[in-house]
Design a protein around this motif. Structure first.
Motif, PDB file in Angstrom:
ATOM      1  N   GLN A  41      79.807   5.810  32.389  1.00 15.44           N
ATOM      2  CA  GLN A  41      81.242   5.741  32.168  1.00 15.44           C
ATOM      3  C   GLN A  41      81.569   4.827  30.996  1.00 15.44           C
ATOM      4  O   GLN A  41      80.691   4.282  30.346  1.00 15.44           O
ATOM      5  CB  GLN A  41      81.943   5.277  33.453  1.00 15.44           C
ATOM      6  N   LYS A  42      82.852   4.658  30.731  1.00 15.77           N
ATOM      7  CA  LYS A  42      83.239   3.880  29.565  1.00 15.77           C
ATOM      8  C   LYS A  42      83.157   2.384  29.859  1.00 15.77           C
ATOM      9  O   LYS A  42      83.085   1.944  31.000  1.00 15.77           O
ATOM     10  CB  LYS A  42      84.656   4.244  29.135  1.00 15.77           C
TER      11      LYS A  42
ATOM     12  N   SER B   7      86.575  12.659  22.511  1.00 16.29           N
ATOM     13  CA  SER B   7      85.836  13.916  22.643  1.00 16.29           C
ATOM     14  C   SER B   7      85.005  14.160  21.384  1.00 16.29           C
ATOM     15  O   SER B   7      85.335  13.668  20.308  1.00 16.29           O
ATOM     16  CB  SER B   7      86.814  15.087  22.848  1.00 16.29           C
ATOM     17  N   GLN B   9      82.145  14.768  24.677  1.00 17.35           N
ATOM     18  CA  GLN B   9      81.353  13.862  25.502  1.00 17.35           C
ATOM     19  C   GLN B   9      79.943  13.744  24.945  1.00 17.35           C
ATOM     20  O   GLN B   9      79.322  12.687  25.010  1.00 17.35           O
ATOM     21  CB  GLN B   9      81.312  14.384  26.935  1.00 17.35           C
ATOM     22  N   SER B  10      79.432  14.849  24.396  1.00 22.92           N
ATOM     23  CA  SER B  10      78.118  14.824  23.771  1.00 22.92           C
ATOM     24  C   SER B  10      78.131  15.737  22.560  1.00 22.92           C
ATOM     25  O   SER B  10      78.942  16.675  22.484  1.00 22.92           O
ATOM     26  CB  SER B  10      77.023  15.240  24.759  1.00 22.92           C
ATOM     27  N   THR B  87      75.207   6.289  21.395  1.00 23.41           N
ATOM     28  CA  THR B  87      76.516   6.569  21.977  1.00 23.41           C
ATOM     29  C   THR B  87      77.575   5.860  21.149  1.00 23.41           C
ATOM     30  O   THR B  87      77.421   4.681  20.815  1.00 23.41           O
ATOM     31  CB  THR B  87      76.581   6.115  23.445  1.00 23.41           C
ATOM     32  N   LYS B 107      85.678   6.966  26.408  1.00 28.23           N
ATOM     33  CA  LYS B 107      84.575   7.194  27.341  1.00 28.23           C
ATOM     34  C   LYS B 107      83.225   7.326  26.653  1.00 28.23           C
ATOM     35  O   LYS B 107      82.192   7.324  27.317  1.00 28.23           O
ATOM     36  CB  LYS B 107      84.854   8.426  28.193  1.00 28.23           C
ATOM     37  N   THR B 109      80.778   9.053  23.205  1.00 28.82           N
ATOM     38  CA  THR B 109      80.173  10.314  22.790  1.00 28.82           C
ATOM     39  C   THR B 109      78.709  10.061  22.531  1.00 28.82           C
ATOM     40  O   THR B 109      78.349   9.202  21.719  1.00 28.82           O
ATOM     41  CB  THR B 109      80.832  10.859  21.508  1.00 28.82           C
TER      42      THR B 109
END
Lengths: 116, 115
Positions: A41-42, B7, B9-10, B87, B107, B109
């Motif tokens: 999560q973030k 956005s 997420q990946s 990330t 969140k 990427t």
């Protein structure tokens, strides 16, 4: 290059136990922060600390949490009675300026807390 | 209000390609927008940041584009390399009082650059 140091790198504890996570911020920094990141999560803000008092805290930072700067170098996060949902990576950060454009927060490598 | 939406997420990009990560926010009190890069087992590290009165900022292969009216900003990584695999978190800073600034993170990427 100066860095934020966190110990231990991994802490395993039983539910209900107290834990203290330790951080040594960069030496000339005045602003200190704790964040947590639940797996996948973030990163979430917990608390900021300046001039020996809490500046801001999030709703996550309830009465079970406390922070302290016991001496001139350490900055600690205490969780009084750990819960399973406290399992996360906890990051300490510090910055040297209250000016926005210079408020670069340097993060430690984190402490992984596992509550069993 | 305090959310920063990120956005995708990946993201998987071929070596040499352009990686694009997008973020959006609601809170107009945000007044500084950093991007952080996180490698496994490490803490987030500041990569590049932009003020809302600037539409673009470039540092090497990394560029932030900022659209204040749309409340959106994005990170472009040109000539992506396998070493860029990490990330990436967008974030927004607002003044929370008493000399303290609060970071709100997206969140994240997870970028994978394949040879």
């Amino acid at each position: 290059e100066p860095e934020v140091t966190q110990t231990p790198s991994h802490q395993v504890t039983q539910m209900g136990q107290e834990v203290i996570l330790r951080c040594v911020p960069i030496s000339n920094h005045l602003y200190f922060y704790w964040y947590r990141q639940i797996l996948g999560q973030k990163v979430e803000f917990l608390v900021s600390f300046y001039n020996n008092e809490i500046s801001e805290k999030s709703e996550i930072f309830d009465d079970q949490f406390s922070v302290e700067r016991p001496d001139g170098s350490n900055f600690t996060l205490k969780i009084r009675s750990t819960k399973l949902e406290d399992s996360a990576m906890y990051f300490c950060a510090s910055s040297d300026s209250g000016f926005l454009a210079k408020n670069i927060q340097y993060f430690g490598a984190g402490t992984r807390l596992s509550v069993l | 209000q305090q959310q920063v939406k990120q956005s995708p997420q990946s993201l998987i990009v071929q070596k040499g390609g352009i990686s694009i990560i997008n973020c959006a926010y609601e809170n107009t009190a945000f007044d500084y927008f950093p991007w952080y890069q996180q490698f496994p087992g490490k803490g987030p590290a500041l990569l590049i940041a932009i003020r809302p009165d600037v539409s673009e900022k470039k540092e090497g292969r990394f560029t932030i584009s900022f659209n204040k009216s749309a409340k959106q900003f994005s990170l472009h990584i040109m000539d992506s390399q396998p070493g860029d695999s990490a990330t990436y978190f967008c974030a927004a800073i607002n003044y929370s009082g008493a000399g303290s600034y609060q970071l709100t993170f997206g969140k994240g990427t997870k970028l994978s650059v394949i040879p």
